[in-house]
Design an enzyme around this catalytic site. Structure first.
Site, PDB file in Angstrom:
ATOM      1  N   GLU A  77       0.822  -1.207   0.000  1.00  0.00           N
ATOM      2  CA  GLU A  77       0.000   0.000   0.000  1.00  0.00           C
ATOM      3  C   GLU A  77       0.861   1.264   0.000  1.00  0.00           C
ATOM      4  O   GLU A  77       0.584   2.226  -0.731  1.00  0.00           O
ATOM      5  CB  GLU A  77      -0.916   0.012   1.229  1.00  0.00           C
ATOM      6  N   CYS A  83       0.143   0.067   7.765  1.00  0.00           N
ATOM      7  CA  CYS A  83      -0.422   0.500   6.486  1.00  0.00           C
ATOM      8  C   CYS A  83      -1.788   1.133   6.662  1.00  0.00           C
ATOM      9  O   CYS A  83      -2.178   2.029   5.894  1.00  0.00           O
ATOM     10  CB  CYS A  83      -0.519  -0.682   5.528  1.00  0.00           C
ATOM     11  N   ARG A  87      16.183 -29.139 -12.116  1.00  0.00           N
ATOM     12  CA  ARG A  87      16.568 -29.001 -13.513  1.00  0.00           C
ATOM     13  C   ARG A  87      15.310 -29.193 -14.364  1.00  0.00           C
ATOM     14  O   ARG A  87      14.879 -30.322 -14.633  1.00  0.00           O
ATOM     15  CB  ARG A  87      17.664 -30.019 -13.853  1.00  0.00           C
ATOM     16  N   THR A 114      14.242 -43.889   5.822  1.00  0.00           N
ATOM     17  CA  THR A 114      14.428 -43.464   7.211  1.00  0.00           C
ATOM     18  C   THR A 114      13.839 -42.089   7.458  1.00  0.00           C
ATOM     19  O   THR A 114      13.089 -41.878   8.428  1.00  0.00           O
ATOM     20  CB  THR A 114      15.922 -43.470   7.576  1.00  0.00           C
TER      21      THR A 114
END
Length: 338
Positions: free
Chosen positions: A56, A89, A210, A272
């Site tokens: 804002e 804000c 990737r 595990t």
């Protein structure tokens, strides 16, 4: 005060686009658009990270003071009502003379919420719009606010008879290239990726994402659980984001990851580590790749998860089934979603 429904809905969609430009972290991604009384866009802003102006205030900074008076602020998250690294804000909007505020998601924070009430008490017209879309935008951040930890996805690949590897420990590759490509997209979609020291020592993974056609795909930060030393020449030491280490107290370590701004964790370790997260009740989602093959032997995908009798079985809710080449993707939730 009646708003301009068409302009406000368009502005909210734009605010969500702006919010997505901001970084994921301790603070939520937030976007804001300021409209004139006749629906024209006056200014835009988004939050660029901790310590920077909130959305804002960023949008207000692009206007002359006279332009803000009587304007409508469209914000993806309820304006905050507290002083942290930056001021509240709600007070900034009041001081600017904004006449109307429309927000999507409510702020869940004990300290930061209450902005809507403060604006209303100050004479500002306040309304809600696109609540579901606003919460979807910051769903992972909201999860952290409710639980104090990242959302955890546990992943494994298995044969149809429930094995993660052949009897001699070899496991490359149980699944086909389509499934492995999907794993890399999943890695990129998470903030962090977890393995145990056993996986690092046995497989020496790099743990990068990737993704075909996306050379700049987001990279998860590796987190290595365990106490054994990581070899000096381990591939993980070359990861572009470095790596973190973690101990055996899973919940405490997860709280630490959340405090560092990590909202999602992709657990890609072996049986595990996967079993430890399930046993502790800290797995929220499961991503399982089923390969049409049989291996037999002792290398099961899970060990003890705390189920002693059939009445204690962990029932799942399947949310997705998809064919990936020759393999089957199964996604499920554990009932631990918040």
């Amino acid at each position: 005060m009646a708003g301009n429904p068409v302009a406000e809905r368009d502005a909210m969609a734009r605010a969500r686009e702006l919010a997505a430009r901001g970084p994921r972290g301790v603070n939520p991604q937030v976007g804001a658009v300021l409209l004139s009384p006749d629906g024209r866009v006056l200014g835009e802003g988004w939050h660029r990270g901790a310590g920077t102006p909130h959305a804002e205030v960023d949008a207000l900074s692009r206007l002359r003071p006279e332009e803000a008076r009587g304007a409508t602020a469209i914000v993806t998250l309820e304006p905050c009502n507290h002083t942290g690294r930056t001021g509240p804000c709600a007070e900034a909007l009041l001081a600017a003379g904004v006449a109307r505020v429309v927000y999507a998601s409510a702020d869940p924070g004990e300290a930061s919420s209450g902005g809507a009430a403060r604006l209303t008490s100050g004479g500002v017209d306040v309304d809600r719009l696109d609540e579901a879309e606003g919460e979807a935008l910051i769903a992972d951040w909201l999860f952290v606010q409710r639980t104090g930890r990242p959302r955890v996805t546990v992943k494994w690949a298995q044969s149809l008879d429930g094995r993660a590897a052949a009897a001699d420990g070899t496991s490359r590759w149980i699944t086909g290239p389509e499934a492995r490509a999907h794993v890399h997209r999943e890695r990129s979609a998470h903030d962090a990726i977890a393995v145990g020291t056993g996986t690092v020592l046995a497989d020496d993974p790099l743990l990068t994402a990737r993704v075909d056609g996306e050379p700049d795909a987001p990279q998860p930060i590796p987190v290595v659980f365990g106490t054994r030393e990581i070899p000096a020449g381990a591939a993980i030491r070359q990861h572009p984001r470095g790596y973190r280490t973690a101990g055996h107290e899973l919940e405490r370590e997860l709280f630490g990851l959340a405090a560092a701004g990590l909202q999602t964790l992709y657990v890609e370790g072996g049986p595990t580590l996967a079993s430890a997260f399930l046993r502790a009740g800290l797995a929220d989602r499961l991503t399982i790749y089923l390969a049409p093959t049989l291996l037999g032997g002792p290398r099961t995908v899970l060990d003890d998860i705390g189920v002693g009798t059939i009445d204690e079985q962990r029932r799942l809710t399947v949310t997705r089934l998809e064919q990936l080449g020759r393999d089957l993707l199964v996604e499920a939730t554990t009932g631990k979603e918040h």
